[in-house]
Design an enzyme around this catalytic site. Structure first.
Site: not given
Lengths: 184, 670
Positions: B209, B269, B320, B601, B612, B641, B652
């Site tokens: 990690h 992960h 795992h 994003d 996007e 925005d 924002e």
């Protein structure tokens, strides 16, 4: 309770008599409930899988974390009272509650008053110095009674020594550290 | 009523040695002349036992506090993983709902996976082109390590040194190394076949990690990987810590040099959906800014090529998470593992192109195949028999000792080694010593919270476990007492944040139980309310005195929790009540919102572009049945925005949700 003040002054019937309050029993019942809650809570901290069992090896920690001061020998007695032969490695909540509730109720394993603990240190302090050295502690605590293992001894010394340089323990102050209350 | 030692000082003769006590070296009978001596020694013995018993009590009081702190960490950690899965399920539900219209599914598939609608060959070509190391130029100001093919032992050693000094490897070399790794990984089977015949041993390392100091400590103690010193890295190399990249690079370089003696197992992960939330993505953006999209894109693909388990000498199975009642090596071997770009978002729910939308046609076999993977990566063992869904984490299952026996017997294995759960000692045996958990990130929850461990498996020898604890943050080693206090303090701080984030809901419930506004309620009521509102099962009675004031009658002064200074900081004290509740809502959902933001994003620029934003609006709009026209979307984006710079940044975005939350809030009360 309103029905018991009957205008005719008649003897309350069977049903009403049952509802008469018994303050002593009620307070006992409350105390009992409080004990059960407290015990269950301590137990649950070690019940990792929420299946109402804890490993037998954790019993000492649970009991001592309740503020009780059993010896290792006494702990064995409690364990044998609780353990289930078919599953000796774990302890079930129900058996734990039964045994521990009685122990708390009878105020067993409450430990010595502070003065007796101080006296215990004084017994070991044969020279009457007011302090004990690491060497003395090692001789007594790792060899006699219910001996500490090395890890326990190291932990003991980290809180017992006055500071890191003089390797002494002024036990009068140390007793204060030992008798801390639960949740302090 | 009192134990016998109570009266020991006045009449030591009555003291009876308990059976577990080491026998005293004293003759059974003594000459009468020595009575005095015997008495003295008995007094000493009694004194020693008093001190020992009181010390053990003192230690237990500490132990329970430490345990309680531990429980806090685990509960909060798993609650977080659950949230992430809920979010994921939400997206999955949306996808299922719009499956009739492949175009919509494609949009959300893009949002989630950043994948293209290209065929697999074209996709491969696209990946090779867009992430080629040559696409990144090295600035003349770069002072770090330079890497040329072929990669050698010298590179490994110099990188260890460079990372110790805190250097960052250039994006170009990161891509170079990752492509080499990918090339080798693609050749590997789903389950690594490991033999200790030549090397005589192999070391298994659990979750790291992002904790570079732990990996370096392991290399220091156990030696660098080599053909004589093989390693299996059992997943969860990345996330949470701040140096996931460095760890992944070091292991990769070792893997490239010794492909037959360094093994990767995929962890839960190693999945970009989790990276969105648990830090690896943030780390890449921070270190590689404009190049981060390429790097992240390549990582996503590499994850899908990581083997999912290893088998040592045909007898020790290493994976795992663990197993379930359906685990079957033959079936695992037949899986086309790179389909599972994310274990949480299997490819079969995402159409390969617009004509082939398969969500509705999901077969039982596909689901079972997926579960083979999911259970290996996400499961945890339990004490009781049986196999049930893992409600705590939200993915995988819990399996019992009977399942362990059944699966080990079926495959003729003797031991299962898994990681996935932080253990205080770094390792833990369960299921009659047939399951070994190995966790290698020390100080995982806080400094001093746990040790790390790795295990060496030698031919025909029992596993040998090595524990360690990194101490880079402390000048001198902490004593157990200091450690407990520190760990506890951190845990309580986390918990207090939860309290503050849920203040209004808590206060509402408290007041319901306190009709006369006395400011206090019974302990039981307090415990029930906090358990319910915070959705955390914790030993509240044990913790109470450190969270809240209690009056002389044992009643809880419930407002006192929110009076502490720390909380004042979190809440920016003198703001309006209304505003406070919005702050709390935002704070409560910050992790979740951050994950949504990162998903939107797509190019990992740290800001959401108009395009996007439009993609998501079109998709969500279609889902709701409310069509946004282009102007509406632009208006919406502009309103979010705030600084009018053409893109939406995370602050924002949070602000936008605050506005949405006002609506929700009013709705609640109407």
């Amino acid at each position: 309770m309103a029905t018991s003040t009957d205008a005719t002054g008649a003897v309350p019937d069977q049903e009403n008599r049952v509802t008469l309050r018994d303050p002593i029993r009620e307070s006992e019942e409350r105390a009992n409930q409080a004990r059960i809650k407290r015990l269950t809570d301590a137990f649950n901290v070690f019940d990792q899988e929420s299946n109402n069992t804890i490993p037998s090896t954790e019993l000492g920690t649970v009991i001592r974390s309740l503020g009780l001061v059993p010896t290792e020998g006494e702990l064995q007695d409690i364990l044998s009272e609780m353990s289930d032969d078919s599953n000796p490695d774990s302890i079930h909540l129900e058996r734990f509650l039964n045994v521990m509730n009685m122990i708390l109720k009878d105020r067993r394993y409450q430990g010595e008053p502070e003065s007796k603990i101080l006296r215990a240190f004084q017994v070991l302090d044969t020279q009457n110095n007011g302090y004990l050295t690491e060497e003395e502690f090692r001789n007594y605590l790792c060899k006699e009674g219910e001996p500490f293992n090395e890890e326990e001894f190291q932990d003991f010394m980290t809180i017992a020594l006055d500071d890191e340089t003089n390797h002494k323990c002024t036990y009068k102050d140390f007793v204060q550290h030992l008798v801390v209350e639960e949740n302090d | 009523m009192f134990s016998e030692r109570w009266i020991c000082f006045c009449c030591p003769q009555t003291y009876k040695i308990q059976r577990s006590i080491a026998p005293l070296e004293q003759p059974q009978s003594r000459p009468p002349s020595k009575t005095r001596g015997k008495k003295k020694s008995d007094i000493t013995l009694a004194a020693v036992i008093i001190i020992q018993s009181w010390f053990r009590r003192r230690q237990a009081l500490f132990e329970i506090r430490r345990k309680a702190a531990w429980t806090i960490y685990q509960n909060i950690e798993y609650a977080g993983e659950q949230d992430q899965l809920k979010l994921y399920n939400f997206f999955l539900d949306l996808m299922q709902a719009v499956s009739k219209n492949p175009r919509d599914a494609l949009v959300i598939a893009k949002v989630l996976r950043r994948t293209s609608s290209l065929s697999s060959t074209a996709e491969e070509l696209d990946l090779l082109q867009t992430t080629a190391p040559e696409t990144v130029n090295i600035e003349s100001s770069y002072k770090g390590q330079h890497i040329q093919l072929p990669i050698t032992k010298g590179h490994l050693e110099s990188l260890v040194g460079a990372f110790q000094r805190g250097e960052t490897l250039h994006a170009r070399y990161v891509l170079l190394i990752l492509h080499e790794v990918r090339r080798i990984l693609k050749r590997l089977p789903n389950v690594n076949v490991v033999s200790t015949y030549q090397s005589t041993c192999v070391t298994v390392v659990g979750d790291l990690h992002g904790n570079l100091s732990d990996l370096l400590l392991i290399f220091h103690k156990n030696g660098l990987p080599s053909n004589e010193n093989p390693y299996i890295f059992n997943g969860d190399i990345v996330d949470r810590g701040t140096q996931s990249m460095e760890i992944f690079i070091l292991i990769s370089v070792a893997f490239i040099i010794y492909p037959n003696n360094v093994y990767f197992n995929r962890g839960n992960h190693e999945d970009h959906v989790l990276n969105l939330r648990y830090g690896f993505m943030k780390e890449i953006i921070k270190k590689y800014k404009s190049q981060s999209t390429k790097i992240f894109h390549l990582f996503e693909n590499i994850y899908s090529w990581l083997p999912i388990a290893s088998l040592i000498d045909d007898r020790i199975f290493v994976t795992h998470g663990g197993i379930s009642d359906i685990t079957d090596l033959n079936k695992i071997n037949r899986i086309q593992r790179n389909k599972y770009v994310s274990i949480l978002s299997p490819t079969f729910v995402i159409p390969e192109n617009e004509e082939q939308c398969q969500i509705k046609d999901l077969t039982n076999e596909q689901l079972l195949e997926w579960r083979q993977m999911l259970d290996l990566l996400w499961s945890d063992p339990k004490q009781g028999n049986g196999c049930e869904p893992n409600t705590y984490r939200g993915g995988g299952c819990y399996w019992g000792p009977d399942v362990t026996n059944q699966i080990l017997e079926k495959h003729n294995w003797t031991l299962l080694i898994r990681s996935h759960e932080c253990k205080e000692e770094g390792f833990d045996y369960c299921h009659d010593k047939k399951v070994l958990t190995i966790f290698s990130a020390s100080n995982y929850y806080a400094a001093g919270s746990n040790r790390g461990a790795y295990v060496r498996i030698s031919t025909n020898q029992p596993p040998s476990i090595v524990q360690f604890m990194g101490t880079k943050h402390t000048v001198k080693p902490l004593t157990i007492w200091e450690r407990v206090s520190y760990v506890e303090e951190q845990a309580l701080r986390n918990l207090l944040e939860k309290f503050s984030a849920n203040k209004s809901r808590l206060m509402k419930e408290f007041r319901l139980k306190d009709p006369h506004q006395a400011g206090c309620i019974a302990l039981n009521e307090w415990c029930e309310i906090v358990t319910q509102v915070l959705e955390l099962q914790l030993p509240w009675r044990t913790l109470k005195s450190r969270l809240v004031d209690i009056d002389s009658n044992g009643l809880i002064l419930y407002e006192s929790t929110f009076r502490s200074q720390e909380l004042q900081c979190v809440l920016n004290s003198p703001v309006l009540n209304r505003r406070q509740s919005f702050c709390q809502a935002i704070y409560r959902n910050k992790d979740l919102l951050e994950a949504v933001f990162r998903a939107m994003d797509k190019d990992n620029s740290g800001v959401i572009s108009l395009q996007e934003f439009t993609d998501v609006c079109v998709f969500l709009g279609n889902h709701n049945g409310t069509k946004f026209d282009e102007k509406q979307i632009i208006d919406l984006a502009t309103s979010i925005d705030l600084d009018k710079n053409g893109v939406i940044d995370f602050n924002e975005f949070l602000e936008a949700f605050r506005i949405v939350d006002i609506g929700d809030h009013n709705h609640d009360h109407s």
